[in-house]
Every structure is written in structure tokens, then in C-alpha cells.
Design a protein around this motif. Structure first.
Motif, PDB file in Angstrom:
ATOM      1  N   PRO B 508      -0.543  -9.239   6.047  1.00  0.00           N
ATOM      2  CA  PRO B 508      -1.492  -8.963   7.124  1.00  0.00           C
ATOM      3  C   PRO B 508      -2.392 -10.180   7.352  1.00  0.00           C
ATOM      4  N   ILE B 521      -3.094  -6.124   0.831  1.00  0.00           N
ATOM      5  CA  ILE B 521      -2.211  -5.017   1.203  1.00  0.00           C
ATOM      6  C   ILE B 521      -2.928  -4.110   2.213  1.00  0.00           C
ATOM      7  N   THR B 522      -3.829  -3.279   1.711  1.00  0.00           N
ATOM      8  CA  THR B 522      -4.650  -2.484   2.633  1.00  0.00           C
ATOM      9  C   THR B 522      -6.065  -2.425   2.067  1.00  0.00           C
ATOM     10  N   ASP B 523      -6.981  -2.009   2.894  1.00  0.00           N
ATOM     11  CA  ASP B 523      -8.377  -1.919   2.470  1.00  0.00           C
ATOM     12  C   ASP B 523      -8.550  -1.025   1.260  1.00  0.00           C
ATOM     13  N   SER B 524      -7.746   0.075   1.255  1.00  0.00           N
ATOM     14  CA  SER B 524      -7.956   1.074   0.214  1.00  0.00           C
ATOM     15  C   SER B 524      -7.504   0.561  -1.149  1.00  0.00           C
ATOM     16  N   ARG B 525      -6.660  -0.454  -1.181  1.00  0.00           N
ATOM     17  CA  ARG B 525      -6.127  -0.891  -2.484  1.00  0.00           C
ATOM     18  C   ARG B 525      -7.005  -1.943  -3.134  1.00  0.00           C
ATOM     19  N   SER B 527      -9.522  -5.753  -2.351  1.00  0.00           N
ATOM     20  CA  SER B 527      -9.963  -6.852  -1.508  1.00  0.00           C
ATOM     21  C   SER B 527     -10.811  -7.777  -2.368  1.00  0.00           C
TER      22      SER B 527
END
Lengths: 220, 669
Positions: B508, B521-525, B527
């Protein structure tokens, strides 16, 4: 005509192989040189026949070169050398006659098997010719390996050369330039080896190449 | 157009070496050679960066050189541009450093002609677009670097280092030659475009993988093919050590990536098992070797081995994910690996420059004879500390980013369908974590023993700060370390087209994420925000320093240390490099190096001091290299007899060989 030309070419090439065997059989040097002259003569006939059936006049020149140099000049010169060196009655053998002949037959069979398989789709005349030429080359090499005298090795080397010429003339379109260069290379090799023989003779009083090995501190 | 300009720069480098040979050893020559190398590498760096950032279409050029029916193909695509940037950033920094450092060289005429050739060789490898050009450039790079390794040939062991290097480099090129031979197939498709089109069978693919692992791995320093690296890298002058360790190993990684991820087509899942296992072993072994060293440059060389392991773990993960079609995860792993390629080239060059500065100032490489340099060389000490922190993967510097991304990729491994990989990848992750911790210990040792404490020898006591140009080179690299640490998103985005090319997907985009955070990967994983960590570290550090100075020690005074009643404590009583490494040596060394310690007590009446002797054995050398060397010696002694045959025996050999070949031809079906 087709059948006859093939048969004669076959006969002459086969004759060359036969003379190679005769060379292998001869263990006296002067007889060996005579056989070599005969070898070159058969080669000359074979090349001339090829020139005739291929309608390639330049091959006559090749035949002439073979006749003059290989059948006349070189044998005479080598005769003179061995007479001057006093080795014309010498017997030169490492491997026995029977074993050498058996090996030679094996080599001829091998060259037939290889060549006839490899050139399955070639012109039948060229096929036979190439197979015989390979046999002549291998027999010449066998002679170089089984003899110990430098003169015999020179003769073996020139039989290899004859085999190459046979192969070259059997294939159509071999340019003359190559022939001349090959002939000259043999001549030069002959000169060099001739000088070499005298040098060996001066130094070691023998033309036996084992003397060279002894000189290097090696056992044969 | 750009490619033409790049090739002209490389041609300029080649011409430069002719100039260096012609004009001898004057200081002007040195300045011209290094100055022109700096200019050429800067131009190449700019070209590569614009290509990479613009994600431009590949360009290619065919020159009528090399094999007559193939020609020399050159091509620049995003992968080549990335590695071109890595090569030329390192080359530019090394040239700048050498402008100052080269003045101390005793025999510059041995270094100057090879230096631009070496740069040109590395550039040509990454631009080559057919097997022939690639191999010629590769061998060119090996030979010129060999010339640099033996530049100081009068120093003992350097010639042996050069010999081992030459043997290993030849082995590597041989295996690469075989690999490309397999890839080209019987039709002789030597250009990379043809190789890409012809998909090899799985068996051939596996064989090529193994051959490339040996060929590129031996150049990169994968355990157990690393043996030449700690010998050869320290032997060269320091700016060349930096290039060899920081850049040339990356060119080897390029070779691996180009063949395995680009030319070889879709990977099999078990390829990753091989790569991951080797990567994990390389990591841990490299750092353990590094911990046992007291020679600063050799320690750095072994640490390169460890970092190559980290890179190969990233590449192995990319292979695993790609094989199962998890392209997003593969892009993450590949980006992590390639970012570590960049990062390692920066901080390893920085550290080798630092060791070169120390070598210039003191003439010593042995850490046990250094110490206290932070007072005499404060600026070198500062940049060296930055480099140490970066290579120990401490935030907010760049080493942390790539290792963190690698761990993010490892954490995705439970989603892999293969049970073998499900177990293997966490194990490799554990090895990676352990090696990261050990690397930190290793660089605490390197920095602490060299720069802190009291000087152990007069040479260390009389050290002076190095010249401005050398310092400028080191400060540039330190700034890049910090910049990548704070703005990692920028660099990850730059790698997106490369990931797109090799695994067919990209991470991303990080550009739009707020506050310069990165979200792999994603915000939830997960940062990470480098800027935040940096500001926090800066603030809390300044606050603590301020508080200590203000409240505790406003009267700074220097006084002799408490000497337990023994006056005149020798500097040798300080904590040494050996004693620092002792706990780790006891834990791991007894197994890995068969480390034994024994006290050497003098007999009663003998006046010599008692000593503690440590025996270390290099088991890899003993198990692999020594038997191979013995075998080669034995065989060559047997074959030596062939030199003394009679003429007839030689003829018989020829005859026998001919007959054997004819027989094979006759019997062959």
C-alpha cells in the motif's frame, strides 16, 4: 558409369586401408618406407579417380602433389637419411605384430560403425570414403603409438596426413588452397623432423626416442 | 537516452583507469581519479534515481561488442535502477571519502588504476541484459576487486586473502556460468528477454537455483561460502572495503534476485525453504563470528555476513509468498529485503569509513590497542555511533525499518498453506531476532572498546581527527541513515515498482498516510512513525541531559578513577574486547567454535605473567574448506606425473582419448 565409378573409388580407398595394414606389418625401416611410397601412390590414384568422376580438374594438382612429394621425394629422402644413419636394417617394434594387427582390425570396425551411423543420409560414395579415411587416420595413429623409432613415427604421421587428404577429396568442393597448405605443412614437418633426427643422432648416437626419455632422467 | 548517458559514464570510468596508469603516483592523479569517479557516480546516481522514482519504462541498448552473434545487451529497468542507485550512492560516498583518505595511502599507484575499473564493473553487472555480458562484467568486477585486495601485498596475510578470494570468486563465476548455460538451453538463448520467455522445467529450475545460490551466495557471503569475505574485505584499503562490503555484496544479491525472481519464472514453494534456512544460519553464524573478532575491520566484514542473512530471509519470504500467490505479502517481504540492501550499503560503508578514519589516525585495527578515541576524534566517534545504532536496528534509524518490515512479513507466515513453512518461518524469525540482539551486543563492543574508556596504546593516545572530506562523506551517510529512519514511507514507495515487476503486486502506498507513519499491511495490524520516535528520543534525551547537568552535576570535574589502592592502573586493566565477548562465547562459542579457555600458569620461579588462553576453532573451515584443499592437493600431486611421460605415452593418451570418444559415439543410442 555410376556403378563403376563407385566401385573403383571404393576399391582404391579400401586399397589405402590395406596398405596401412601392410605398413603396420613391416618392422624393417626400409621396407616400411617402401610401403609408405605405395601408400602415397594408392592415394594419388584415388585422388585422381575422384578428380575424374567429380569432374574437378584442380584435384589433379592435388594428386600430382601427392605423387611427387609423398610417393617420390619424401620416401627417397627418408631412405637416404636412414642409410646415412646406418639404421636401414633396424627392427623397430614395441607391440607384437599379431596384437597390432588385431588392434588395427578393431579400429577399422570402429570407424565403419561410427561413420556409417553418423553420415546415414549422406552420399554413399562420400560415406564409404569418409569411413575408410577415418580408418587410415586411426591406423596411422596406431603406428605412431606402437613404434619407438622416430622415422617410423614420421611415417605414421604422414599416413594420418594421407587419410585426411582422402577424406578431403572424397567430399565435393574442397578448395585447392587447403591442399597446398597441407602438403607444405607436411613438407615442413618432414624437414623439421629430419633436422631433428640428425640432432638426436649427433647427441645420443641413436634415433631411438627412448634416448630422449633417458636424457630427461625418465624410464620408458 | 539515459542508458546511453549511463554507459558513457561507465566508459569514462574505464578511460580514467588508463589515465591513472599513465600518470603514476602523484597526488594530483589521486585527486583527479577520485574526483572524476565521484562525478561519474553522482551522474549515474541521479540517472538511476530519476528512473526509479519516475518508474520509467525499461530502456535497452545493444552494442556490437562481445559474442559476434549476440552483441552486448544493456537494459535499465526499475530493479536495475534500484541497484544502480545503491551501487553509485556507495561509490560516490567512497570516492568522496577517498579524496581525503587516499592521501595516506603509501602506494596509491596500486589502488588508483583498479578503483574506477571496479566501479565500472559493478555498474555494468546491474545494467547487463544478456548472460555473456553479465558474466564478463561479473568476472571483471571480481578481478578488479581482487587487484584492490592485494594492493597492500607486503602486509602479511593479504596475499593469502587474495588467493582465497580468487578461488572463491572463480568458483562462483563457474557456477553462474553453468546456471546461465542451463537457462539458455541448447538453442543458446543468451539474452535475458529470451531466457524470460523460455520457462525451464522444474528440475532445471531447481538446479539453476542451487547453482545461483552458490554463485551469487559465495560473492554475497552466505554461510558456508563466506570464508573469503572476512579475509578479503579487511585487506583492501578502507574505502574499497566499504565498497566491497557495502556495495559488491549487494551486486551479488542483485544477481540472485535477477535470476531467481525475474528470469526463472514462477517459483516452487520449497525454493524458499532452502533460501530461508541458509539466510537464518548466515544471520546467526555471521554475528557470532563478528562477536569473536578483535580486529575492527574483520568484525565489520563478519557483520556483513549477518546482514546478507537478513536480506536473504526477506528474499526467501518473498519467494514463499509468491509461490502461493500471496502477492501482497510477497511485495512486503521483497520491499523489506531490498530496503535492507539499501540500508546496509549505507551504514556498512559508513562504519568502514569510520574504521578507515581510525586506521589513519592511529595505524591500528586491533580494538585491544585502541580506546578513548571519542575525546580525540569526536566527530568520527559521533558518526560511527550513528552507524552502530543503525546497524543494531535501533529506532529511529534506518536499520530498524527494514528489520521491522522483515518481521512484519514473518508475522504473516501463519497464512501460508504449507505446514513446513508454517513451522520454518517462525524458527527463522527467532534466529533473526537472536541475531539482531547479538548484533547490538557486537556493536556495543565495537564502539565501546574502540572509542570509550582510556587509550590502551600511545598510538591511540596521539590520534587526531581526520580531514574534512572524509568527515563529509561519513556525515552524508549518517544523514541518509537518519533520513530513511524518519521518512521510511518515501523509500518504500520508491520500491513499489520493483515489487510490481518481480512479484506482480505492490505494498500500500505510504505517501498518503498521515504524519509520515508507515502502515505495511493495514491500520489494524501495525504501524510505525519514525518521526515520532525521533522527536521523542530527542526530547527525552535532551530533557534527561538537561536535568542531569542542571540538578546533579553542574560541577563537572575530572579525577583519577578509584584504583582499589593500586596506583598507576594500566589501561590494560580496562574492560577488553575479549572480556566483553566472554559471556556470549561461553554460551554459544562452546558449541559453535569449540571455544576452550584455560589458564596458562608459569612454573614456580618463572617470572612471566600468567595468561588466560582462549582457543577458538573455525569448524566450517575445518569441515569444508580444509578437506577440499587437501583433496585438490592430492589430486594435483597424482596428476603431476602426467608432466613426465615419454613421447609415445603422450601419443597413446591422445590415441586412447580419441578411441574412447569414437566408442562413445558408436555406442550412444
Amino acid at each position: 558409369m555410376r556403378g563403376l565409378s563407385f566401385d573403383v573409388a571404393h576399391l582404391l580407398a579400401g586399397g589405402l586401408v590395406l596398405v596401412s595394414f601392410m605398413q603396420l606389418y613391416q618392422d624393417r625401416l626400409s621396407a616400411l618406407l617402401n610401403m609408405f611410397a605405395l601408400h602415397a601412390l594408392v592415394l594419388t590414384l584415388s585422388v585422381a579417380w575422384q578428380a575424374y568422376i567429380q569432374d574437378a580438374p584442380h584435384l589433379y594438382v592435388t594428386a600430382l602433389i601427392a605423387l611427387v612429394f609423398k610417393a617420390i621425394v619424401i620416401p627417397i629422402a627418408l631412405h637416404r637419411i636412414i642409410v646415412r644413419l646406418g639404421i636401414h636394417r633396424e627392427i623397430d617394434k614395441v607391440v607384437g605384430v599379431g596384437a597390432t594387427m588385431l588392434l588395427g582390425m578393431g579400429l577399422v570396425a570402429l570407424s565403419m560403425v561410427v561413420m556409417l551411423r553418423v553420415t546415414a543420409d549422406a552420399d554413399p560414395l562420400a560415406r564409404e570414403d569418409l569411413a575408410f579415411a577415418l580408418a587410415v587416420v586411426l591406423l596411422g595413429l596406431l603406428m605412431m603409438v606402437t613404434r619407438r623409432n622416430a622415422v617410423s613415427q614420421v611415417v605414421g604421421f604422414m599416413s594420418i596426413e594421407n587419410g585426411l587428404v582422402l577424406a578431403a577429396t572424397g567430399a565435393k568442393g574442397m578448395p585447392l588452397v587447403v591442399e597446398i597448405s597441407i602438403a607444405f605443412s607436411v613438407l615442413i614437418a618432414f624437414i623439421v623432423i629430419g633436422i631433428f633426427l640428425f640432432r638426436i643422432r649427433e647427441r645420443f648416437d641413436t634415433v631411438d626416442v627412448q634416448a630422449l626419455d633417458r636424457f630427461r632422467g625418465e624410464r620408458s | 537516452m539515459m542508458l546511453t548517458l549511463a554507459l558513457s559514464c561507465i566508459a569514462g570510468l574505464l578511460a580514467l583507469s588508463v589515465l591513472a596508469v599513465a600518470s603514476g603516483r602523484s597526488p594530483v592523479t589521486m585527486r583527479i581519479v577520485y574526483g572524476a569517479s565521484l562525478a561519474a557516480s553522482l551522474v549515474l546516481l541521479i540517472l538511476a534515481t530519476t528512473h526509479l522514482l519516475g518508474a520509467q519504462a525499461p530502456a535497452s541498448v545493444t552494442l556490437p561488442l562481445g559474442l559476434p552473434w549476440v552483441g552486448a545487451h544493456f537494459r535499465i529497468d526499475v530493479l536495475g535502477a534500484f541497484f544502480l542507485a545503491v551501487v553509485d550512492l556507495g561509490a560516490a560516498a567512497a570516492s568522496l571519502f577517498a579524496l581525503g583518505y587516499g592521501r595516506h595511502d603509501q602506494e596509491p599507484e596500486r589502488v588508483l588504476p583498479f578503483y574506477p575499473l571496479f566501479l565500472a564493473g559493478m555498474n555494468l553487472v546491474v545494467l547487463a541484459d544478456d548472460a555473456f555480458t553479465f558474466l564478463v562484467s561479473w568476472e571483471f568486477m571480481s578481478l578488479t576487486s581482487w587487484g584492490l585486495v592485494i594492493a597492500h601485498h607486503r602486509v602479511s596475510d593479504n596475499l593469502r586473502a587474495g588467493y582465497v578470494y580468487l578461488v572463491m570468486a572463480s568458483l562462483g563465476t563457474l557456477t553462474l556460468l553453468l546456471a546461465f548455460g542451463l537457462l539458455a538451453g541448447p538453442e543458446g538463448n543468451y539474452t535475458f528477454a529470451q531466457i524470460r520467455d523460455g520457462h525451464p522445467s522444474p528440475a532445471v529450475g531447481a538446479l539453476v537455483l542451487i547453482l545461483v545460490l552458490i554463485g551469487a551466495g559465495s560473492k554475497a557471503g552466505l554461510v558456508p561460502l563466506h570464508a573469503w569475505l572476512p579475509l578479503a574485505h579487511p585487506a583492501a584499503p578502507s574505502h574499497v572495503s566499504a565498497l566491497m562490503s557495502g556495495v559488491m555484496t549487494k551486486v551479488a544479491v542483485y544477481g540472485f534476485v535477477r535470476v531467481v525472481l525475474d528470469l526463472l519464472g514462477p517459483p516452487m514453494w520449497w525454493w524458499s525453504v532452502v533460501v530461508l534456512t541458509l539466510g537464518g544460519i548466515t544471520c546467526v553464524m555471521g554475528v557470532l563470528y563478528a562477536l569473536m573478532q578483535n580486529d575492527l575491520k574483520r568484525l565489520l566484514a563478519y557483520s556483513t555476513v549477518e546482514n546478507i542473512g537478513v536480506i536473504f530471509i526477506g528474499l526467501g519470504l518473498a519467494l514463499a509468498f509468491k509461490a502461493y500467490g500471496m502477492t501482497a505479502a510477497a511485495a512486503l517481504a521483497l520491499t523489506a529485503g531490498l530496503l535492507h540492501v539499501f540500508n546496509h550499503s549505507v551504514f556498512k560503508s559508513l562504519l568502514f569509513f569510520g574504521s578507515g578514519a581510525v586506521l589513519t589516525a592511529t595505524g591500528e585495527r586491533d580494538m585491544e590497542r585502541l580506546g578513548g578515541l571519542i575525546h580525540r576524534m569526536p566527530q568520527t566517534a559521533f558518526v560511527f555511533l550513528v552507524g552502530c545504532a543503525a546497524i543494531s536496528a535501533l529506532p529511529p534509524l534506518n536499520g530498524f525499518i527494514s528489520e521491522w518490515l522483515t518481521f512484519q512479513a514473518i508475522l504473516l507466515s501463519p497464512e501460508l498453506p504449507s505446514w513446513g513453512l508454517k513451522f520454518l518461518v517462525p524458527a527463522v524469525g527467532a534466529l533473526l531476532a537472536m541475531s539482531a540482539a547479538l548484533a547490538a551486543a557486537c556493536f556495543v563492543k565495537a564502539f565501546g572498546v574502540t572509542f570509550l574508556g582510556r587509550p590502551r596504546t600511545p598510538a591511540a593516545e596521539q590520534a587526531h581527527e581526520v580531514d574534512t572530506l572524509s568527515l563529509a562523506a561519513m556525515f552524508c551517510l549518517a544523514t541518509i541513515c537518519l533520513a530513511v529512519g524518519i521518512l521510511p514511507g518515501l523509500f518504500m514507495d520508491a520500491l513499489a515498482p520493483v515489487a510490481d515487476l518481480l512479484v506482480g503486486d505492490r505494498m500500500p502506498m505510504q505517501r498518503g498516510v498521515e504524519w509520515l507513519s508507515i502502515v505495511p499491511i493495514t491500520d489494524s495490524r501495525s504501524s510505525y512513525n519514525g518521526l515520532l520516535v525521533f522527536v521523542f528520543t530527542l526530547l527525552s534525551g535532551s530533557l534527561a541531559a538537561f536535568a542531569i547537568h542542571r540538578l546533579a552535576s553542574d560541577k563537572l570535574r575530572r579525577a583519577p578513577a578509584w584504583d582499589c589502592g593500586y596506583p598507576d592502573a594500566s589501561p590494560a586493566t580496562q574492560y577488553t574486547a575479549d572480556s566483553f565477548a566472554q559471556p556470549i562465547r561461553r554460551v554459544f562459542g562452546t558449541l559453535v567454535f569449540r571455544a576452550r579457555e584455560h589458564g596458562d600458569m608459569p612454573a614456580p620461579g618463572d617470572m612471566r605473567p600468567a595468561r588466560l588462553v582462549v582457543d577458538l576453532r573455525d569448524l566450517i573451515w575445518e569441515a569444508l574448506y580444509a578437506p577440499a584443499a587437501t583433496a585438490v592437493t592430492n589430486v594435483s600431486e597424482r596428476l603431476n606425473r602426467l608432466q613426465f611421460l615419454t613421447i609415445r605415452q603422450y601419443l597413446s593418451l591422445v590415441f586412447g582419448a580419441l578411441i574412447t570418444l569414437l566408442l562413445v559415439l558408436a555406442i550412444w543410442p
